[in-house]
Design a protein around this motif. Sequence first.
Motif, PDB file in Angstrom:
ATOM      1  N   THR A 156       0.822  -1.210   0.000  1.00 46.22           N
ATOM      2  CA  THR A 156       0.000   0.000   0.000  1.00 46.22           C
ATOM      3  C   THR A 156       0.855   1.259   0.000  1.00 46.22           C
ATOM      4  OG1 THR A 156      -1.817  -1.117   1.166  1.00 46.22           O
ATOM      5  CG2 THR A 156      -1.765   1.278   1.289  1.00 46.22           C
ATOM      6  N   LEU A 157       2.015   1.206   0.650  1.00 44.76           N
ATOM      7  CA  LEU A 157       2.912   2.366   0.698  1.00 44.76           C
ATOM      8  C   LEU A 157       3.940   2.374  -0.428  1.00 44.76           C
ATOM      9  CD1 LEU A 157       3.757   2.756   4.508  1.00 44.76           C
ATOM     10  CD2 LEU A 157       1.790   3.606   3.233  1.00 44.76           C
ATOM     11  N   ALA A 158       3.859   1.430  -1.344  1.00 39.00           N
ATOM     12  CA  ALA A 158       4.933   1.232  -2.329  1.00 39.00           C
ATOM     13  C   ALA A 158       4.796   2.166  -3.523  1.00 39.00           C
ATOM     14  CB  ALA A 158       4.967  -0.224  -2.778  1.00 39.00           C
ATOM     15  N   TRP A 159       5.001   3.448  -3.263  1.00 38.33           N
ATOM     16  CA  TRP A 159       5.172   4.384  -4.355  1.00 38.33           C
ATOM     17  C   TRP A 159       6.161   5.448  -3.913  1.00 38.33           C
ATOM     18  CZ3 TRP A 159       1.419   5.243  -0.819  1.00 38.33           C
ATOM     19  CH2 TRP A 159       1.107   6.560  -0.467  1.00 38.33           C
ATOM     20  N   GLY A 160       6.978   5.887  -4.885  1.00 44.94           N
ATOM     21  CA  GLY A 160       8.034   6.835  -4.560  1.00 44.94           C
ATOM     22  C   GLY A 160       9.383   6.141  -4.465  1.00 44.94           C
ATOM     23  N   ASN A 161      10.305   6.794  -3.807  1.00 45.16           N
ATOM     24  CA  ASN A 161      11.668   6.291  -3.635  1.00 45.16           C
ATOM     25  C   ASN A 161      11.669   5.017  -2.788  1.00 45.16           C
ATOM     26  OD1 ASN A 161      14.195   6.327  -1.674  1.00 45.16           O
ATOM     27  ND2 ASN A 161      14.826   7.271  -3.614  1.00 45.16           N
ATOM     28  N   ARG A 162      12.366   3.990  -3.247  1.00 39.77           N
ATOM     29  CA  ARG A 162      12.314   2.712  -2.543  1.00 39.77           C
ATOM     30  C   ARG A 162      12.919   2.777  -1.140  1.00 39.77           C
ATOM     31  NH1 ARG A 162      14.237  -2.086  -6.437  1.00 39.77           N
ATOM     32  NH2 ARG A 162      15.690  -0.529  -7.220  1.00 39.77           N
ATOM     33  N   LYS A 163      13.959   3.582  -0.958  1.00 45.19           N
ATOM     34  CA  LYS A 163      14.532   3.729   0.379  1.00 45.19           C
ATOM     35  C   LYS A 163      13.513   4.364   1.327  1.00 45.19           C
ATOM     36  CE  LYS A 163      19.444   3.968  -0.855  1.00 45.19           C
ATOM     37  NZ  LYS A 163      20.663   4.821  -0.835  1.00 45.19           N
ATOM     38  N   ALA A 164      12.780   5.346   0.828  1.00 43.41           N
ATOM     39  CA  ALA A 164      11.766   6.014   1.652  1.00 43.41           C
ATOM     40  C   ALA A 164      10.618   5.061   1.967  1.00 43.41           C
ATOM     41  CB  ALA A 164      11.252   7.260   0.940  1.00 43.41           C
ATOM     42  N   ILE A 165      10.246   4.250   0.980  1.00 41.27           N
ATOM     43  CA  ILE A 165       9.187   3.260   1.197  1.00 41.27           C
ATOM     44  C   ILE A 165       9.584   2.306   2.322  1.00 41.27           C
ATOM     45  CG2 ILE A 165       7.976   1.278   0.187  1.00 41.27           C
ATOM     46  CD1 ILE A 165       8.330   2.701  -2.559  1.00 41.27           C
ATOM     47  N   LEU A 166      10.799   1.781   2.247  1.00 35.90           N
ATOM     48  CA  LEU A 166      11.259   0.822   3.251  1.00 35.90           C
ATOM     49  C   LEU A 166      11.357   1.463   4.628  1.00 35.90           C
ATOM     50  CD1 LEU A 166      13.957  -0.988   1.103  1.00 35.90           C
ATOM     51  CD2 LEU A 166      11.867  -2.023   1.993  1.00 35.90           C
ATOM     52  N   LYS A 167      11.883   2.663   4.689  1.00 39.55           N
ATOM     53  CA  LYS A 167      12.009   3.347   5.980  1.00 39.55           C
ATOM     54  C   LYS A 167      10.641   3.577   6.608  1.00 39.55           C
ATOM     55  CE  LYS A 167      13.829   7.569   8.110  1.00 39.55           C
ATOM     56  NZ  LYS A 167      14.533   8.859   7.857  1.00 39.55           N
ATOM     57  N   SER A 168       9.699   4.046   5.826  1.00 42.71           N
ATOM     58  CA  SER A 168       8.368   4.343   6.364  1.00 42.71           C
ATOM     59  C   SER A 168       7.620   3.072   6.727  1.00 42.71           C
ATOM     60  CB  SER A 168       7.570   5.162   5.349  1.00 42.71           C
ATOM     61  OG  SER A 168       8.126   6.445   5.203  1.00 42.71           O
ATOM     62  N   THR A 169       7.755   2.033   5.914  1.00 41.37           N
ATOM     63  CA  THR A 169       7.034   0.802   6.211  1.00 41.37           C
ATOM     64  C   THR A 169       7.614   0.118   7.449  1.00 41.37           C
ATOM     65  OG1 THR A 169       6.648   0.546   3.837  1.00 41.37           O
ATOM     66  CG2 THR A 169       6.103  -1.322   5.224  1.00 41.37           C
TER      67      THR A 169
END
Length: 248
Positions: A49-62
């Motif tokens: 659900t959060l997988a849009w944008g920069n992948r590093k940011a996605i991983l950090k936020s998730t």
Amino acid sequence: MTPSRLKEILDAKVEQYERPSFIDNDPIRIPHGWSQKNDIEISGFLASTLAWGNRKAILKSTEELMRRLDNSPYDFVLNATEKEISGLNTFVYRTFQREDLPCFVRALQHIYKDLGGLEQVMTTGGDLQSSIISLREAMLPYLDGHASKHVANPANKSAAKRICMFLRWMVRSSDKGVDFGIWKGIKPSDLVLPLDVHVGNIALELKLIERNGKDWKTAVAITDQLRQFRPEDPVAYDFALFSMDMEE
């Protein structure tokens, strides 16, 4: 380029990229943190659900989202009180706003307590579009107007990229160590390619499609072309198309 040559190139790219090293920098890393089916499903659904944008940011936020769920996503979803769920309203990621996570957790609590879980809800016996619509209908009563925007509706032309990616994770074979293959009610042959700008760019360049729309019709059209190469597993080529644009 002949179809046989294109298949040869794509097959080689699948072999290159569908391997455990792919996991490290991809959102699928999040559900790989658990071994129990329900934890994998819930963490995977929220990560996708959060997988849009920069992948590093996605991983950090998730990863931060998982900490908010006490790193026990199924236990939290099943047993959280309304006070605990409401307390999640400080989590924000891009357009995923303060009230969205509490809404999602309430919807997931309903799905696991009352409907048998995500797999049960999405195993409709129909096509993949029907499966995604069934999920949306199960969640909508618990989502406010804003949160509902994060659950795609392919009947309204959405490519449903993130849900298609989640389904790839759950349904495709785990033999290569990337996807999980823990859902048996949907066949890999029935999956639809997760269509984003990277996959769409390469599909156009390789002439798999002629239209440039990033919608459900285009996602199905690309999948139909790829199904000629691997009828039993057309979405295997997601690894090739995505990585060719991102890495090469």
